[in-house]
Design a protein around this motif. Sequence first.
Motif, PDB file in Angstrom:
ATOM      1  N   ARG A  62      12.292   9.693  40.553  1.00  0.00           N
ATOM      2  CA  ARG A  62      11.921   8.351  39.865  1.00  0.00           C
ATOM      3  C   ARG A  62      12.700   7.423  40.774  1.00  0.00           C
ATOM      4  NH1 ARG A  62      14.455   4.571  37.307  1.00  0.00           N
ATOM      5  NH2 ARG A  62      16.661   5.495  37.549  1.00  0.00           N
ATOM      6  N   SER A  63      13.804   7.445  41.562  1.00  0.00           N
ATOM      7  CA  SER A  63      14.036   6.193  42.124  1.00  0.00           C
ATOM      8  C   SER A  63      13.473   6.296  43.829  1.00  0.00           C
ATOM      9  CB  SER A  63      15.638   6.664  42.498  1.00  0.00           C
ATOM     10  OG  SER A  63      16.550   6.795  41.432  1.00  0.00           O
TER      11      SER A  63
ATOM     12  N   GLU B 282      15.821  12.471  38.894  1.00  0.00           N
ATOM     13  CA  GLU B 282      16.400  11.208  39.242  1.00  0.00           C
ATOM     14  C   GLU B 282      15.906  10.515  40.505  1.00  0.00           C
ATOM     15  OE1 GLU B 282      18.072   7.444  38.283  1.00  0.00           O
ATOM     16  OE2 GLU B 282      17.387   8.983  36.805  1.00  0.00           O
TER      17      GLU B 282
ATOM     18  N   ILE C 124      22.802  13.973  42.605  1.00  0.00           N
ATOM     19  CA  ILE C 124      21.894  13.548  41.822  1.00  0.00           C
ATOM     20  C   ILE C 124      20.741  14.617  41.585  1.00  0.00           C
ATOM     21  CG2 ILE C 124      20.370  11.391  41.592  1.00  0.00           C
ATOM     22  CD1 ILE C 124      22.065   9.817  43.468  1.00  0.00           C
TER      23      ILE C 124
END
Length: 164
Positions: free
Chosen positions: A76-77, A73, A69
């Motif tokens: 952000r997660s 990302e 990943i």
Amino acid sequence: MKANAKFIVNALLIAAGSIVPHAARAADPAKVDRLLALLKIDQQMGKMTDIMMKSVESGFVDIAKRKGIAPDEIERSRPLVMAAMRKVFAESFSWDYMRPRVANVYVEELTDPEVDAAIAYYSSPTGQSMIAKMPMLMQRGMDIGMKRGREIGPQIDAAIDGAI
């Protein structure tokens, strides 16, 4: 021969003592409540939840990286995952939920003399010092375990892949 007979009798007595039902050895619940309060288990549970959350966050990042990943990302997660995990932990590990279960383990596994000795020790200045230092000791121990887990993560992945 007398020595062997004595040994056998002692071994049988020890074995018999180990199969006595827990209820016969159970500690007084009121004493256990006193010990849990003295140990500040409710506060320790809160600190352990904080420690577990750090481990979860570190684990999330490691797993996400291994799965390829993208770093942006992951970042952000991360807040979303951590908020969800905080909620799960708050609901699952609340002291209201854990207290009767923890107390029951102490009642079942400890005897009155053991609880009395623990109360005496943890009431002492040295015992209070140990209680105060326990979260840091646990944190550092978990850090060692997490570091080692990250070091062997690729081996674990390879073993799982090989087994599948």
